[in-house]
Structures are given as C-alpha cells and as structure tokens.
Design a protein around this motif. Structure first.
Motif, PDB file in Angstrom:
ATOM      1  N   ARG A 192      38.636  -1.467 -21.479  1.00 58.69           N
ATOM      2  CA  ARG A 192      37.844  -2.294 -20.545  1.00 58.69           C
ATOM      3  C   ARG A 192      36.461  -2.503 -21.141  1.00 58.69           C
ATOM      4  NH1 ARG A 192      33.770  -0.278 -17.265  1.00 58.69           N
ATOM      5  NH2 ARG A 192      32.787  -1.466 -18.882  1.00 58.69           N
ATOM      6  N   LYS A 210      25.959   1.021 -28.726  1.00 65.17           N
ATOM      7  CA  LYS A 210      25.357   2.051 -27.868  1.00 65.17           C
ATOM      8  C   LYS A 210      24.595   3.065 -28.718  1.00 65.17           C
ATOM      9  CE  LYS A 210      27.082   0.897 -23.700  1.00 65.17           C
ATOM     10  NZ  LYS A 210      26.359   0.778 -22.425  1.00 65.17           N
ATOM     11  N   GLU A 282      32.908   5.638 -22.887  1.00 65.47           N
ATOM     12  CA  GLU A 282      32.413   4.280 -22.684  1.00 65.47           C
ATOM     13  C   GLU A 282      33.563   3.289 -22.585  1.00 65.47           C
ATOM     14  OE1 GLU A 282      28.801   3.733 -22.744  1.00 65.47           O
ATOM     15  OE2 GLU A 282      29.534   1.937 -21.738  1.00 65.47           O
ATOM     16  N   ASP A 283      33.527   2.482 -21.565  1.00 63.91           N
ATOM     17  CA  ASP A 283      34.447   1.354 -21.414  1.00 63.91           C
ATOM     18  C   ASP A 283      35.929   1.728 -21.484  1.00 63.91           C
ATOM     19  OD1 ASP A 283      32.071   0.100 -21.113  1.00 63.91           O
ATOM     20  OD2 ASP A 283      32.352  -1.406 -22.661  1.00 63.91           O
ATOM     21  N   ASP A 306      29.636   4.420 -17.804  1.00 60.74           N
ATOM     22  CA  ASP A 306      29.908   3.350 -16.827  1.00 60.74           C
ATOM     23  C   ASP A 306      29.896   3.891 -15.402  1.00 60.74           C
ATOM     24  OD1 ASP A 306      30.514   1.231 -18.841  1.00 60.74           O
ATOM     25  OD2 ASP A 306      31.991   2.728 -19.400  1.00 60.74           O
TER      26      ASP A 306
HETATM   27 MG   LIG Z   1      30.075   0.319 -20.597  1.00 65.66          MG
END
Ligand SMILES: [Mg+2]
Ligand SMILES: O=C([O-])CC(=O)C(=O)O
Length: 591
Positions: A192, A210, A282-283, A306
């Motif tokens: 995602r 990041k 992350e994601d 997130d």
């Molecule tokens: Mg994110």
C-alpha cells in the motif's frame, strides 16, 4: 570499504578526515554508545584508498570539484579533475540552477538520486538548505510517481531487497550490506504505497525517501540508515505484465508463508544489529500492518509510521488548530473518512490524549470520534462484519450511508481524510461542515496530491475562506477574495525523523504510545505566534532540524521516564544533546 579500496590497486593513500573541520567538532555523526563503535570503524577518521579515481567514485567521500589543491596532491587526484576548485556553496548554487531548469518533477527526482549516488554530503547539504523546495521532489508527491516508474528509472540498488527467494538466508543477506552499524531501518512490503496501492517491489522508493529524511531532517548518519523492501509478490496485474518489472513475478504470498518470512526477517535484524536498531514499518496494507505492529512491539524497537507517526503529527496539528479556533480537545467532535491505519491510528491517539487530559476512560473518549469507511458510518450494528481494528469505533447509531450524510448528522468540528481516495471531500461535504462551524478544521491527509481528499483551493473556496486546512501532500498558497491562505502540511515527515533520533540517542528498546504523545506535544509547542498569525498549524519545514531536536528530546525524556532507555547516564540537557548528535553534511577536510 577499506578492503575494497586496498584490493583495487597497489597505490594507497590514507584519507585522514579531520574531525575539527566538521561542524559540531567531530561529534556530528556518532551517537551515545555507538560513538565508540563508530570510532573503531574509522579510527582515527582514517581509511585507505587505492587511487583518487576510486575516491571520486565513492559517494560517501567524494567532494567533486571541492577537493582542495592539497587533497588533490595527497590523494592521487591530480589530472582527474579540471583545475578549478569550487566551494560547497558554489556547488550547491550550480546544482539548484540545474534542478530548477527541469520542468518535470520526475526529472528533478532522478537528478537528485544521481547526486545522492555521486556525492552524498552535497546531496544532504542541498536538501537541508532547500528543504521546502526539495521535499516535494524526494518525498511526496514525486516519490509516488517514482515508485510507479521505478522499474525504468532504477539504476543502482539503494537498499536491500529481501524476497521469498531469500527465505532461510536472510541473515546472510543482511551481511551483504556494506555497513555494519545500522541504527534505523525503514521496511515496506510495497502493498500500500501512499494512496497508490500495491506497487510490489517498486515500493523501494518509499524506504529510500523516508531514510533520506531521517538524515536531512533528523540528523541520522546516512551510513546508519538501511532501506529494505520485502518482496512477496504483487497483486498489481499491470506490474505482473510489465516486462521491466523488477520484482517477483507472482501473486502475493499470504498467511503462513508471509508471516514466516517476516518473522525470519525480524529475528535476523535483531540478531545482526542488536535490540536497539529501530525498525519503521511503512506502507504495509491494513491487514498486515496492525498485526505486525501488535506482534513485534513487545519484542523489538518498532513503530508503524502510517498508524503511529501520522497519528502523532495529526494530533499536534489539531492541538495547534484549537489555539486558533478555541475550545478544548475534549469538546471536539471528530469525523474521519477512512478507517485504515491512519484513520484508526489517529483516532486512538486522540482518544488517548483526551483520556489523559480529562481522566475519562478510553472507552468514553473514543465516543467523540466517528469513522466512515467504504460502507458508510461505522456503527454498532456492523460490528460483527468489521475487521478487529475498526471494532472500537462501532458506536451506537442508526446506519448512515455516506460521508455527506454523516457530516450532516454527526456535525463534526474536525473532518479528517485518511481514505487514500482523492476528491472525496466534495463541495457539498465542505459546505455541510462549514454550515455548522465558524472555523471548520479540514485535514486531507491522503498522498500523493492526486489522492488528496480535496485541494487547498477547494477547502478555502467552499468554506468561503473560513477553513483551517492542512494536507498530507503540499499545496501552494491560495488567493481567495484578495487574501492569501497558506495551507499546512500534515505529514508524518514532521515526526518520524525526530522521533527516531530520540529513540536512538536514548538507546530506547521499545516504543510506547506515551512517546508518540510526547513527540506530538513537542511539535505543537514549536508553532510560533508568527505561524498562528498566518493561520498555520505547523511550523515551516525550514526549521525542521530544530523541531526534530525538540521532538527527539521529548521522546528521549519519556523513554527515560518509562525505563526503556539504555543510554546511561541520562544527558542533562536533552535538546542540546540531540543537536550535538546530528549529522551535518558540511565537507570534511582530508589530511
Ligand atoms: Mg506511509
Ligand atoms: O509518505 C508520506 O508522505 C506519508 C505516508 O506515510 C503515507 O502517505 O503513507
């Protein structure tokens, strides 16, 4: 690194990096206990090179035209560079001119990535000195497009790829990475990516971006940062058909196969880097993100950016916004569109903060917060069919079919978009919100810009200039009725770099929710009167390193208070200490 250089040729020189030439007197890129380790690695600021030619090709040490006459003599660089010597400042000027000539953001992104691979210190100097201009290039929104096209712009691996093929060998894979002292890992499985969905292995752009911010905004040493992408396949049909796709050409592994790989990864990281290495999730997609966080937060130093980073930045923005609007946090009514990681993460942190302020139980404070998902308002009659992470938000209410109706019946004071779906705050929604609030607070958090729930211009126009607006991706200032409105950027980039710095300088071994509240409080406290006068609820990114030091100090203080900090004794002035630990990318002199 040393051995590589030695192997290349027979000539050798010793690069003696003069610590005094670095801002911060040489403590710039070492932290706490790791200081000794780092010193041992480069003692005394020395490493061997075979030739100037290889020196020019090592991004950690290359200075390009900034090598001095003495350095050119001492390190076999004569003739390998044109005769002119440029200062780092002039190099920056030249680069910014070049970058500004590109009209297409992706071209700017590519040229910055090339710089990072050529001359790391110049890349970070440029990013820090031009943070407001370059953040949208190395980060949202451009990084989203870069991930979508990663297969074709990919030149050199910038992080570690761990795929199903590496099952059983992950520890060996970690050992292939050239750096031994790692302090922060950002890991994704690409399922995602921002609000763009499953980008599989091409999600690598996100951990890379990041971690660039960890260095530029939070002062972590670049060499201590490790981007990782876990490739278990992708369900993105377009990528599966793309002949240049760089990942495993199979549908995503799930269930046992997925969790075994992740478990091997988590164990290998701890075994290889120790228990103080920070792992930022992350994601990941919702269905794995909550489970991974719950599973590893008690055994590893982890947080999910997130869920938790976004929560911390939004809470800070809400607290600051209430200084403009008036009223206490406990008096607000919140409505979210989107009940995934960001939505439920923010909701929970807000409920926690209200509970802390009012001493009311969490079950009560949660009732001030309502969430809408793709099936309408989350209400108790839907409880049985809801995923676990949504269940705390299923309050007693009639079913409500969509956001507009929910705004009309709930009458929120604060509307937060965390759906990953663009253009969902329609004119009707913003008008309905504005009809029950003098100063409606609107946060359109989804990234990149294409997925933003509304634009800044729409928020200001449809609310007739009354909205306090912030968004996940940046928007330019808006002119409305002769007045200029400057939107805020409510992005976890305000939080995670300072948050991570705080964990690292205190030697924290676990993340607790109170530490996220501490980060949030520190960020909100950095909004100045001058910012408020412009109706800004976040300070400008141009002051981010100072903000990060304050966040780090507050987070570290909380880690000590909670007994999860291992760096002893506790430094007295944590802000000063955090600042003294921050990496600065000014060139060093090589003796
Ligand atoms: Mg994110
Ligand atoms: O990367 C960003 O800009 C913020 C974020 O974590 C996301 O949208 O997933």
């Amino acid at each position: 690194m040393e051995s590589t250089f030695k192997e290349i040729g027979d000539r050798q020189s010793v690069l003696d990096l003069d610590p005094k030439s670095a801002v911060g007197g040489g403590v710039e890129d070492v932290y706490g206990e790791d200081r000794a380790t780092e010193d041992q690695l480069v003692t005394p600021w020395t490493f061997s090179v075979a030739s100037g030619y290889s020196l020019l090709r090592d991004p950690q040490y290359n200075k390009g035209l900034a090598f001095t006459e003495k350095e050119r003599d001492a390190h076999y660089l004569r003739g390998l560079l044109p005769p002119i010597i440029l200062s780092q400042q002039l190099q920056e000027k030249k680069l910014m001119q070049n970058i500004r000539q590109y009209q297409v953001p992706l071209q700017k992104y590519i040229s910055l990535m090339e710089l990072q691979e050529r001359n790391e210190r110049l890349f970070y100097k440029l990013l820090i000195d031009n943070v407001e201009e370059l953040l949208p290039v190395v980060y949202t929104p451009t990084v989203g497009e870069a991930c979508q096209k990663y297969g074709s712009i990919f030149k050199r691996p910038q992080g570690l790829y761990i795929s199903l093929k590496e099952k059983g060998k992950i520890l060996e894979v970690l050992k292939n990475w050239p750096e031994r002292t790692i302090q922060a890992i950002v890991v994704t499985d690409g399922e995602r990516i921002l609000g763009l969905g499953d980008l599989g292995c091409q999600g690598m752009g996100i951990p890379v971006g990041k971690l660039s911010l960890y260095t530029a905004l939070g002062g972590l040493r670049p060499s201590a940062c490790l981007p990782i992408t876990i490739d278990v396949g992708t369900n993105n049909e377009q990528l599966l058909k793309d002949e240049f796709y760089i990942g495993l050409r199979q549908r995503r592994a799930t269930g046992k196969e997925y969790y075994e790989l992740l478990h091997e990864f988590m164990s290998a990281v701890k075994q290889n880097y120790g228990e103080k290495v920070l792992i930022q999730f992350e994601d990941f997609a919702n269905h794995n993100a909550f489970e991974l966080l719950a599973k590893y937060r008690t055994t590893h130093l982890v947080f999910n950016d997130d869920i938790q980073g976004t929560a911390s930045v939004v809470l800070a923005g809400v607290v600051a916004a209430l200084k403009l609007v008036g009223g206490a946090l406990a008096e607000q009514k919140f409505l979210f569109l989107g009940a995934g990681e960001a939505g439920t993460g923010i909701a929970e942190l807000i409920a926690l903060e209200i509970s802390k302020q009012t001493k009311a139980p969490l079950e009560e404070t949660r009732k001030k917060i309502w969430l809408v998902d793709s099936k309408g308002l989350i209400v108790s009659s839907r409880k049985d069919s809801l995923q676990n992470f949504k269940k705390p938000w299923a309050h007693e209410h009639e079913p409500v079919k969509d956001l507009l109706d929910a705004v009309k019946v709930i009458k929120p004071t604060i509307l937060i978009g965390s759906s990953g779906v663009g253009k969902t705050f329609t004119k009707e929604v913003v008008e309905a919100l504005s009809s029950c609030n003098d100063k409606p607070i609107i946060m359109a958090l989804s990234n990149p810009t294409s997925q933003s729930e509304c634009t800044a211009e729409e928020a200001y126009t449809w609310s007739k200039g009354r909205a306090i607006f912030a968004s996940g991706s940046p928007f330019d200032p808006v002119e409305y009725n002769g007045k200029t409105y400057v939107p805020g950027q409510s992005n976890n980039a305000y939080i995670f770099p300072g948050f991570g710095l705080g964990l690292i300088i205190s030697g924290a071994i676990r993340v607790h929710d109170e530490m996220l509240l501490a980060a949030s409080e520190a960020l909100a406290s950095q909004v100045t009167k001058e910012n408020f006068d412009k109706r800004l609820i976040y300070p400008p990114f141009s002051t981010i390193r100072k903000i990060s030091a304050h966040i780090a100090a507050n987070v570290a203080a909380k880690a000590y208070e909670l007994g999860v900090a291992t760096r002893l004794p506790r430094p007295k002035d944590l802000v000063k200490y955090a600042e003294s630990c921050m990496y600065t990318p000014v060139y060093r002199n090589y003796r």
